[in-house]
Design a protein around this motif. Structure first.
Motif, PDB file in Angstrom:
ATOM      1  N   MET A 236     -12.205  -4.662  -5.207  1.00  0.00           N
ATOM      2  CA  MET A 236     -10.872  -4.222  -5.589  1.00  0.00           C
ATOM      3  C   MET A 236     -10.528  -2.881  -4.940  1.00  0.00           C
ATOM      4  SD  MET A 236     -10.281  -5.405  -9.561  1.00  0.00           S
ATOM      5  CE  MET A 236     -11.877  -4.922 -10.219  1.00  0.00           C
ATOM      6  N   THR A 237     -11.516  -2.001  -4.848  1.00  0.00           N
ATOM      7  CA  THR A 237     -11.290  -0.722  -4.170  1.00  0.00           C
ATOM      8  C   THR A 237     -10.883  -0.938  -2.721  1.00  0.00           C
ATOM      9  OG1 THR A 237     -12.874   0.400  -5.612  1.00  0.00           O
ATOM     10  CG2 THR A 237     -12.351   1.481  -3.530  1.00  0.00           C
ATOM     11  N   ALA A 238     -11.577  -1.863  -2.048  1.00  0.00           N
ATOM     12  CA  ALA A 238     -11.239  -2.165  -0.653  1.00  0.00           C
ATOM     13  C   ALA A 238      -9.830  -2.740  -0.552  1.00  0.00           C
ATOM     14  CB  ALA A 238     -12.261  -3.142  -0.076  1.00  0.00           C
ATOM     15  N   GLN A 239      -9.465  -3.629  -1.472  1.00  0.00           N
ATOM     16  CA  GLN A 239      -8.119  -4.203  -1.443  1.00  0.00           C
ATOM     17  C   GLN A 239      -7.052  -3.142  -1.691  1.00  0.00           C
ATOM     18  OE1 GLN A 239      -7.388  -8.116  -3.341  1.00  0.00           O
ATOM     19  NE2 GLN A 239      -9.540  -8.063  -3.933  1.00  0.00           N
ATOM     20  N   TRP A 240      -7.311  -2.241  -2.639  1.00  0.00           N
ATOM     21  CA  TRP A 240      -6.360  -1.164  -2.915  1.00  0.00           C
ATOM     22  C   TRP A 240      -6.193  -0.253  -1.702  1.00  0.00           C
ATOM     23  CZ3 TRP A 240      -2.797  -1.327  -6.317  1.00  0.00           C
ATOM     24  CH2 TRP A 240      -2.982  -1.907  -7.567  1.00  0.00           C
ATOM     25  N   THR A 241      -7.296   0.019  -1.016  1.00  0.00           N
ATOM     26  CA  THR A 241      -7.234   0.902   0.153  1.00  0.00           C
ATOM     27  C   THR A 241      -6.351   0.310   1.241  1.00  0.00           C
ATOM     28  OG1 THR A 241      -9.442   1.803  -0.327  1.00  0.00           O
ATOM     29  CG2 THR A 241      -8.611   2.047   1.931  1.00  0.00           C
ATOM     30  N   VAL A 242      -6.518  -0.986   1.494  1.00  0.00           N
ATOM     31  CA  VAL A 242      -5.691  -1.649   2.508  1.00  0.00           C
ATOM     32  C   VAL A 242      -4.234  -1.662   2.076  1.00  0.00           C
ATOM     33  CG1 VAL A 242      -5.226  -3.848   3.654  1.00  0.00           C
ATOM     34  CG2 VAL A 242      -7.589  -3.042   3.411  1.00  0.00           C
ATOM     35  N   LEU A 243      -3.980  -1.988   0.807  1.00  0.00           N
ATOM     36  CA  LEU A 243      -2.611  -2.013   0.312  1.00  0.00           C
ATOM     37  C   LEU A 243      -1.976  -0.635   0.429  1.00  0.00           C
ATOM     38  CD1 LEU A 243      -0.251  -3.394  -1.132  1.00  0.00           C
ATOM     39  CD2 LEU A 243      -1.363  -2.796  -3.311  1.00  0.00           C
ATOM     40  N   ARG A 244      -2.719   0.402   0.059  1.00  0.00           N
ATOM     41  CA  ARG A 244      -2.201   1.776   0.163  1.00  0.00           C
ATOM     42  C   ARG A 244      -1.753   2.072   1.586  1.00  0.00           C
ATOM     43  NH1 ARG A 244      -4.559   6.329   2.129  1.00  0.00           N
ATOM     44  NH2 ARG A 244      -3.797   8.347   1.337  1.00  0.00           N
ATOM     45  N   GLU A 245      -2.586   1.716   2.572  1.00  0.00           N
ATOM     46  CA  GLU A 245      -2.242   1.988   3.968  1.00  0.00           C
ATOM     47  C   GLU A 245      -0.989   1.230   4.389  1.00  0.00           C
ATOM     48  OE1 GLU A 245      -5.796   0.944   6.006  1.00  0.00           O
ATOM     49  OE2 GLU A 245      -6.873   2.767   5.421  1.00  0.00           O
ATOM     50  N   LYS A 246      -0.855  -0.015   3.939  1.00  0.00           N
ATOM     51  CA  LYS A 246       0.318  -0.812   4.293  1.00  0.00           C
ATOM     52  C   LYS A 246       1.586  -0.223   3.676  1.00  0.00           C
ATOM     53  CE  LYS A 246      -1.995  -5.299   4.853  1.00  0.00           C
ATOM     54  NZ  LYS A 246      -2.153  -6.659   4.285  1.00  0.00           N
ATOM     55  N   LEU A 247       1.493   0.176   2.409  1.00  0.00           N
ATOM     56  CA  LEU A 247       2.676   0.708   1.729  1.00  0.00           C
ATOM     57  C   LEU A 247       3.105   2.036   2.323  1.00  0.00           C
ATOM     58  CD1 LEU A 247       1.841  -0.154  -1.991  1.00  0.00           C
ATOM     59  CD2 LEU A 247       3.439  -1.327  -0.463  1.00  0.00           C
ATOM     60  N   ILE A 248       2.122   2.877   2.663  1.00  0.00           N
ATOM     61  CA  ILE A 248       2.459   4.172   3.275  1.00  0.00           C
ATOM     62  C   ILE A 248       3.073   3.959   4.655  1.00  0.00           C
ATOM     63  CG2 ILE A 248       1.486   6.287   4.235  1.00  0.00           C
ATOM     64  CD1 ILE A 248      -0.468   6.334   1.891  1.00  0.00           C
ATOM     65  N   ALA A 249       2.508   3.034   5.438  1.00  0.00           N
ATOM     66  CA  ALA A 249       3.067   2.758   6.757  1.00  0.00           C
ATOM     67  C   ALA A 249       4.495   2.232   6.646  1.00  0.00           C
ATOM     68  CB  ALA A 249       2.181   1.741   7.486  1.00  0.00           C
ATOM     69  N   ARG A 250       4.725   1.376   5.658  1.00  0.00           N
ATOM     70  CA  ARG A 250       6.067   0.835   5.463  1.00  0.00           C
ATOM     71  C   ARG A 250       7.054   1.943   5.082  1.00  0.00           C
ATOM     72  NH1 ARG A 250       5.974  -3.683   1.166  1.00  0.00           N
ATOM     73  NH2 ARG A 250       4.431  -4.442   2.661  1.00  0.00           N
ATOM     74  N   ALA A 251       6.609   2.819   4.168  1.00  0.00           N
ATOM     75  CA  ALA A 251       7.475   3.927   3.749  1.00  0.00           C
ATOM     76  C   ALA A 251       7.735   4.896   4.899  1.00  0.00           C
ATOM     77  CB  ALA A 251       6.834   4.650   2.571  1.00  0.00           C
ATOM     78  N   SER A 252       6.713   5.116   5.721  1.00  0.00           N
ATOM     79  CA  SER A 252       6.869   6.046   6.852  1.00  0.00           C
ATOM     80  C   SER A 252       7.824   5.517   7.895  1.00  0.00           C
ATOM     81  CB  SER A 252       5.497   6.314   7.483  1.00  0.00           C
ATOM     82  OG  SER A 252       4.618   6.913   6.562  1.00  0.00           O
TER      83      SER A 252
END
Length: 256
Positions: A236-252
């Motif tokens: 779950m930690t690995a999944q959250w890390t990937v999701l975090r990167e995707k969401l930040i990239a989308r917001a950026s």
């Protein structure tokens, strides 16, 4: 009251057996759980809109362990991801002596062999699995994805993403193109394996109708693969890390 219903929903979801190798059909129980999750989170945050935005991620990562599946006829090649290992049998410096594949990876190799018996396609297998495919099954058309060896002999074992990166580079060189991957992985790992394979630019599914191995090895050289409760937190930690990167990239990029 709403939180008690939320807790009861969590307990029911945890107790429900997983039907591996097939995506679960939507259920009224799942709908009730998600509604309770949104309500409880909305109360806790005092923010219904944010609860609606965040709940799908919590549900996906914490409560859905089923990968998308596809029939074998749609699969052009197999990718098999390793799970755990065993410390070197002869001892020595573990940074320079290869670990043993271990029993879980043998079970994963057995799964690859069962799938290949129904559809003869190329196999890209993490080295722990490839060893068994070649020694136990004498399987041909197998590409072993090996650890990276530094000039001083130091070994760097590839992550799930590292394996996917090696496979997609190999597939890009083929005249027929990348194609669609059938993903083999440990029961609690395979969903993330499919996601990672997709994220690397390959269409990917677990082969429909095949159960993935799910017995943990208490002697694994990787502590997080020795028991289920610890591994689920790790995954779950690995999944959250990937999701975090995707969401930040989308917001950026200015996308919501």
């Amino acid at each position: 009251m709403e939180r008690r219903r939320f807790a009861a929903g969590i307990a029911a979801a945890a107790a429900a057996p997983a039907l591996l190798g097939a995506a679960p059909a939507p259920s009224h129980g799942d709908d009730r759980l998600r509604k309770a999750m949104r309500a409880a989170l909305g109360d806790e945050l005092d923010d219904r809109a944010t609860a609606r935005a965040v709940e799908p991620h919590i549900h996906d990562i914490g409560f859905d362990w089923h990968p998308p599946t596809a029939p074998l006829g749609r699969i052009d090649f197999l990718v098999a991801y390793g799970f755990g290992n065993r410390p070197p049998a002869g001892g020595g410096d573990p940074t320079k002596v290869m670990y043993e594949p271990g029993p879980v990876n043998e079970e994963l190799a057995d799964t690859v062999a069962r799938v290949r018996a129904h559809r003869d396609v190329p196999v890209y297998a993490q080295w722990e699995i490839a060893r068994f495919l070649k020694s136990k099954y004498r399987m041909t058309d197998v590409t072993s994805v090996e650890p990276v060896v530094a000039p001083d002999g130091t070994l760097t074992y590839l992550s799930t993403d590292g394996v996917a990166a090696q496979v997609v580079e190999a597939r890009k060189k083929l005249p027929e193109g990348i194609g669609t991957a059938g993903v083999i992985g440990f029961r609690d790992h395979v969903k993330r394996c499919v996601q990672t394979t997709n994220d690397r630019g390959m269409k990917a599914y677990a082969p429909a109708g095949f159960e993935m191995p799910g017995t943990y090895d208490p002697e694994s050289g990787q502590a997080w693969t020795r028991r289920r409760d610890l591994y689920l937190v790790h995954d779950m930690t690995a999944q959250w890390t990937v999701l975090r990167e995707k969401l930040i990239a989308r917001a950026s990029s200015g996308n919501s």
